[in-house]
Design a protein around this motif. Structure first.
Motif, PDB file in Angstrom:
ATOM      1  N   ASP A 334       0.850  -1.186   0.000  1.00 50.54           N
ATOM      2  CA  ASP A 334       0.000   0.000   0.000  1.00 50.54           C
ATOM      3  C   ASP A 334       0.891   1.243   0.000  1.00 50.54           C
ATOM      4  OD1 ASP A 334      -1.820   2.018   0.415  1.00 50.54           O
ATOM      5  OD2 ASP A 334      -2.970   0.945   1.934  1.00 50.54           O
ATOM      6  N   ALA A 336       0.224   4.385  -0.674  1.00 52.23           N
ATOM      7  CA  ALA A 336      -0.336   5.581  -0.035  1.00 52.23           C
ATOM      8  C   ALA A 336      -0.158   5.526   1.479  1.00 52.23           C
ATOM      9  CB  ALA A 336      -1.813   5.715  -0.402  1.00 52.23           C
ATOM     10  N   SER A 337      -0.413   4.380   2.072  1.00 51.10           N
ATOM     11  CA  SER A 337      -0.224   4.249   3.519  1.00 51.10           C
ATOM     12  C   SER A 337       1.243   4.422   3.892  1.00 51.10           C
ATOM     13  CB  SER A 337      -0.718   2.878   3.986  1.00 51.10           C
ATOM     14  OG  SER A 337      -2.108   2.744   3.784  1.00 51.10           O
ATOM     15  N   HIS A 340       1.980   8.258   3.617  1.00 50.85           N
ATOM     16  CA  HIS A 340       1.299   9.138   4.570  1.00 50.85           C
ATOM     17  C   HIS A 340       1.564   8.776   6.022  1.00 50.85           C
ATOM     18  CE1 HIS A 340      -1.781   9.730   1.098  1.00 50.85           C
ATOM     19  NE2 HIS A 340      -0.709  10.478   0.935  1.00 50.85           N
ATOM     20  N   TYR A 379      -3.347   2.485  -4.777  1.00 51.91           N
ATOM     21  CA  TYR A 379      -4.720   2.046  -4.570  1.00 51.91           C
ATOM     22  C   TYR A 379      -5.696   3.008  -5.229  1.00 51.91           C
ATOM     23  CZ  TYR A 379      -8.906   0.498  -2.072  1.00 51.91           C
ATOM     24  OH  TYR A 379     -10.158   0.029  -1.744  1.00 51.91           O
ATOM     25  N   ARG A 534      -8.231   8.004   2.659  1.00 48.04           N
ATOM     26  CA  ARG A 534      -7.292   8.158   3.772  1.00 48.04           C
ATOM     27  C   ARG A 534      -7.783   7.412   5.017  1.00 48.04           C
ATOM     28  NH1 ARG A 534      -3.059  11.828   4.425  1.00 48.04           N
ATOM     29  NH2 ARG A 534      -3.691  12.950   2.540  1.00 48.04           N
ATOM     30  N   GLU A 537      -6.619   3.741   5.162  1.00 46.84           N
ATOM     31  CA  GLU A 537      -5.188   3.450   5.135  1.00 46.84           C
ATOM     32  C   GLU A 537      -4.764   2.663   6.367  1.00 46.84           C
ATOM     33  OE1 GLU A 537      -3.441   7.287   2.617  1.00 46.84           O
ATOM     34  OE2 GLU A 537      -3.341   7.249   4.811  1.00 46.84           O
ATOM     35  N   ASN A 580      -2.053  -3.840  -0.050  1.00 45.65           N
ATOM     36  CA  ASN A 580      -3.301  -3.145  -0.385  1.00 45.65           C
ATOM     37  C   ASN A 580      -4.526  -3.987  -0.068  1.00 45.65           C
ATOM     38  OD1 ASN A 580      -2.972  -0.457  -1.580  1.00 45.65           O
ATOM     39  ND2 ASN A 580      -1.729  -1.488  -3.125  1.00 45.65           N
ATOM     40  N   ARG A 583      -7.066  -2.883   2.664  1.00 44.03           N
ATOM     41  CA  ARG A 583      -7.964  -1.725   2.513  1.00 44.03           C
ATOM     42  C   ARG A 583      -9.397  -2.186   2.744  1.00 44.03           C
ATOM     43  NH1 ARG A 583      -6.618   3.801   1.312  1.00 44.03           N
ATOM     44  NH2 ARG A 583      -4.439   3.829   0.651  1.00 44.03           N
TER      45      ARG A 583
END
Length: 821
Positions: A334, A336-337, A340, A379, A534, A537, A580, A583
């Motif tokens: 993942d 994005a996780s 962030h 994702y 978000r 995540e 991912n 999620r």
């Protein structure tokens, strides 16, 4: 309007309502005449308020009650051909269902052809519209192409099939046309002809192929959820352990992955594969174990679905031969996780590059093809600048985004997917409308058919935006499509293959396509990342837990003689922890992370110190043994055992190296010395060679009891007395002479008293008489006094009662009496 007049009429006398219904009926009858008088722009003007929020409240009551043009639901389950050509005959098949509370009568189904939809947004608006809207829903197709139905009771469904020659549609212009089937009939409350229901779809029409075709790249994902645990059996093959047998269900005939493979092998697509799926299926093709439902983690049963795995792998190897294969980083992390939340945790990004390397090697070994690992796919294609930095840090130079994340400003068309974003990296912006065309419930034939027609219509509308320019378009669908979604996707791709406005292209070619100079090249800021995504995540705590597991694994690796048996199962499991796949599955992700951590602690705990009870040391110097137990199947080398005392006066010796064979123990002895007496606590702790603590500390008590000089003097005095007593006994026996011969004849007296007295005295003097042990016979005054004196002397010297030797008779003879010995 009649429907609105009736539903909004206040209650009143029966006659009043009857007149109102008649007025409404007259108004409905006049509508066709009015429609002919109104200008051509009137229907379009009427369409806008119908879709506006202000009119939603007015139409809501009829939607709930199933009246008016929503009295019946029409589902167009199949439209063939999807993209017709001149001379073809359209076949419209579907069902009609009475959703009202009354019987529908005098029914007639008829095809309708609507106006040309000139934009992609117009297609979206038409797809969302409910109920019949005069003008916007076109006119009935000329000719007798309809079908009559008998009365339809409430809740009843009836199938239908209509055939319409394409030439009768009079499609004068290229583009997307709305195609519909309407139901006309009467109800008990409204005994006049009216539209009771309508079902819509879209008809792409292109008579001649355009000069510049759209190059279309469709991603075909083979991705699943994690199935393999970190556990393995202790046998030579290290038999893997699966969480459950759900992967076998996906691989079985009719299963999701089996259908994805079966459908995809006949399509010109780009295969996007998670190497973890390949590794899992490859393990399932051999011997594997499955955890018992509800049982302990180490309670497993033998897996029995090797045949499904072998067949699927063999077919996949044939399907991808000569095709473009893109390998995602192992376990599809993942991104994005990580961007962030993971960057806040030490070492969270370190394994991303390793996952990419492992991905390439896995695909080459299992599929015998060389994949591309130059693409990152966040994702749902949602990106921002921080995510791009993370994605490219692992070696990927192309990031697959989506146009609803990278929004264009000031462009009236969809530009080419490739966008240079600096540092030699490229963002491939997939088309959002095409990528999401097959989401939702595709198990209903009506939904699937509409999705396919809309997909084809959107592709034609996109191609007609700039006919003079050839553009490259990428379609990135959902990661794990269901069986029905995959079937709809395949139908849509096949339909475009027969169209004249698209041609297939590889993902690599799409990345190298000439970018549009007016397209957006700057990635959104992190603050613009969708809040809905978000929320799903991985939390920062998840990356903290992953870091803790990785640190523990590194310490554990250093002590093993065969670390290669432990590292691969755990490193791949750690990769799965940030997939991912979690999620929307937060609890499942937490359970998986916990299971990996608990198993590592279980293995680390197999090497431990055996608990010692409190001990006592009698002396200044002694030895303390401490035992290390190894319950692992392999040997341990690389640990150091150290003892530490809680008191300065007790020295417990230097640390010792530990080396224990598998399933054995080792006892290490520590030489200790104490400066004084007393109690102290000793702490035993294992350490790795680099000084990291390993396992729990063991605590036991030591009691030192040293021997003092006074005690030694007392013991020496007692020994001396025993020696002196032995000497006294020896001396007495020496004086008494040799013991008389018990077999010698006794001397007989000759009757002379005097001689006898003399003999007796002589015998006494020579020690040969009855008192041969130095003791006078009882009654002899002289000898008795002597014996008393000697007894007194003996008592004074050795503290005894004078009986140094045991008497031979408890009844001594009288004076002068001979004793037969």
């Amino acid at each position: 309007m009649a429907e609105a007049a009736e539903s909004q009429a206040p209650p009143g006398p029966e006659g009043t309502n009857r007149w109102r219904r008649r007025a409404a009926a007259l108004l409905m009858a006049a509508l066709p005449v009015l429609a002919g008088v109104l200008p051509a722009t009137a229907p379009a003007a009427a369409a806008a308020p119908a879709a506006s929020p202000g009119n939603a409240a007015a139409t809501a009551p009829s939607a709930r009650s199933g009246t008016g043009s929503r009295s019946a639901q029409i589902s167009l389950d199949e439209v063939t051909p999807t993209i017709p050509k001149k001379g073809d005959t359209l076949t419209l098949s579907g069902t009609v269902t009475n959703t009202s509370k009354t019987t529908l009568t005098d029914l007639r189904l008829a095809p309708r052809i609507g106006p040309t939809l000139t934009s992609r947004s117009a297609i979206q608006q038409a797809a969302r519209r409910k109920g019949y809207l005069s003008g916007a829903d076109g006119i009935e197709v000329p000719g007798d192409h309809g079908a009559r139905l008998s009365g339809l009771a409430s809740g009843v469904t009836r199938p239908f099939t209509l055939k319409v020659p394409v030439d009768d549609l009079h499609l004068s212009s290229n583009g997307v046309h709305q195609l519909a089937v309407s139901l006309t009939g009467q109800t008990r409350n409204r005994p006049y002809a009216q539209i009771l229901g309508i079902g819509r779809t879209f008809l792409p029409w292109q008579e001649e192929a355009p000069e510049n075709r759209t190059r279309l790249t469709y991603l075909w994902p083979l991705i699943s959820t994690p199935h393999v645990t970190a556990r393995t059996q202790s046998d030579e093959q290290q038999t893997p352990v699966f969480e459950d047998d759900s992967l076998a269900e996906e691989l079985a005939p009719g299963g999701r992955l089996q259908q994805m493979l079966e459908l995809g092998k006949d399509l010109d697509v780009t295969w996007v594969i998670d190497p973890d799926l390949l590794a899992s299926v490859d393990m399932m093709a051999g011997r594997y174990r499955v955890q018992k439902p509800g049982g302990k983690p180490d309670e497993t049963v033998a897996g029995k679905n090797q045949a499904y795995a072998k067949r699927w792998l063999a077919e996949l190897q044939q399907a991808v031969e000569g095709k473009e294969v893109v390998a995602l980083p192992f376990a599809d992390p993942d991104l994005a996780s990580l961007a962030h939340r993971g960057t806040r945790v030490r070492g969270a990004l370190s394994s991303l590059g390793q996952a990419t390397t492992l991905a390439r090697r896995t695909v080459q070994v299992v599929l015998h093809v060389k994949p591309s690992t130059d693409f990152a796919w966040p994702y749902q294609g949602a990106v921002d600048s921080s995510l791009v930095d993370v994605a490219t840090s692992a070696g990927a130079h192309n990031v697959i985004a989506r146009s609803d994340s990278v929004r264009e400003k000031g462009l009236s068309y969809s530009p080419t997917a490739a966008r240079p974003i600096g540092s030699g990296n490229t963002a491939l912006v997939a088309d959002a409308l095409l990528s999401t065309a097959f989401e939702g419930d595709m198990s209903r034939a009506g939904n699937s058919s509409l999705a396919v027609q809309r997909f084809a219509a959107q592709s034609l509308a996109l191609a007609r935006q700039v006919p003079s320019r050839s553009r490259s378009v990428v379609v990135a669908p959902q990661r794990r499509p269901s069986v029905s979604q995959a079937q709809a996707m395949a139908d849509g791709i096949k339909a475009l293959g027969r169209s004249g406005w698209t041609e297939t292209s590889s993902l690599a070619d799409a990345a190298e396509a000439k970018p549009d100079p007016n397209a957006r090249r700057r990635m959104p800021a992190p603050s613009s990342y969708p809040s809905s995504l978000r929320k799903s995540e991985l939390p920062t705590a998840a990356f903290e837990q992953v870091r803790k597991t990785k640190d523990g694994l590194e310490d554990f690796k250093r002590i093993l003689s065969q670390a290669d048996r432990v590292m691969p199962p755990f490193t791949t499991a750690i990769d799965r922890e940030v997939s991912n796949a979690w999620r929307g599955e937060a609890r499942a992700g937490q359970r998986y992370r916990d299971s990996v951590e608990e198993y590592l602690l279980e293995l680390r705990g197999a090497v431990k110190l055996i608990k010692k009870s409190d001990i006592t040391l009698s002396g200044r110097e002694a030895t303390i043994p401490v035992t290390v137990q190894n319950n692992l199947a392999q040997g341990v080398d690389g640990l150091v055992l150290e003892l530490r005392s809680s008191r300065v006066g007790l020295d417990v010796g230097d640390a010792k190296r530990v080396k224990v064979d598998g399933e054995h123990t080792q006892s290490l002895k520590f030489d200790t010395s104490a400066k004084n007496n007393g109690r102290a606590y000793v702490y035993a702790q294992l350490y790795t060679e680099d000084g990291e603590r390993y396992g729990k500390v063991m605590k036991f008590q030591v009691n030192v009891t040293s021997i003092t000089s006074t005690v030694l003097l007392v013991i020496a005095g007692g020994v001396l007395l025993i020696v002196l007593a032995g000497i006294r006994m020896y001396t007495q026996r020496k004086r008494s002479g040799p013991a008389p011969d018990p077999d010698a004849p006794l001397e007989h007296p000759d009757g002379d008293d005097d001689d006898g007295a003399e003999d007796t005295d002589a015998d006494a003097d020579d020690g040969d008489g009855p008192g041969d042990d130095g003791e006078a016979p009882e009654g002899s005054p002289g000898d008795g006094a002597k014996d008393h004196a000697e007894g007194a002397d003996t008592t004074e010297r050795d503290g005894s009662d004078g009986d140094d030797t045991e008497r031979e008779s408890d009844n001594p003879p009288a004076t002068g009496e001979k004793v037969d010995r």
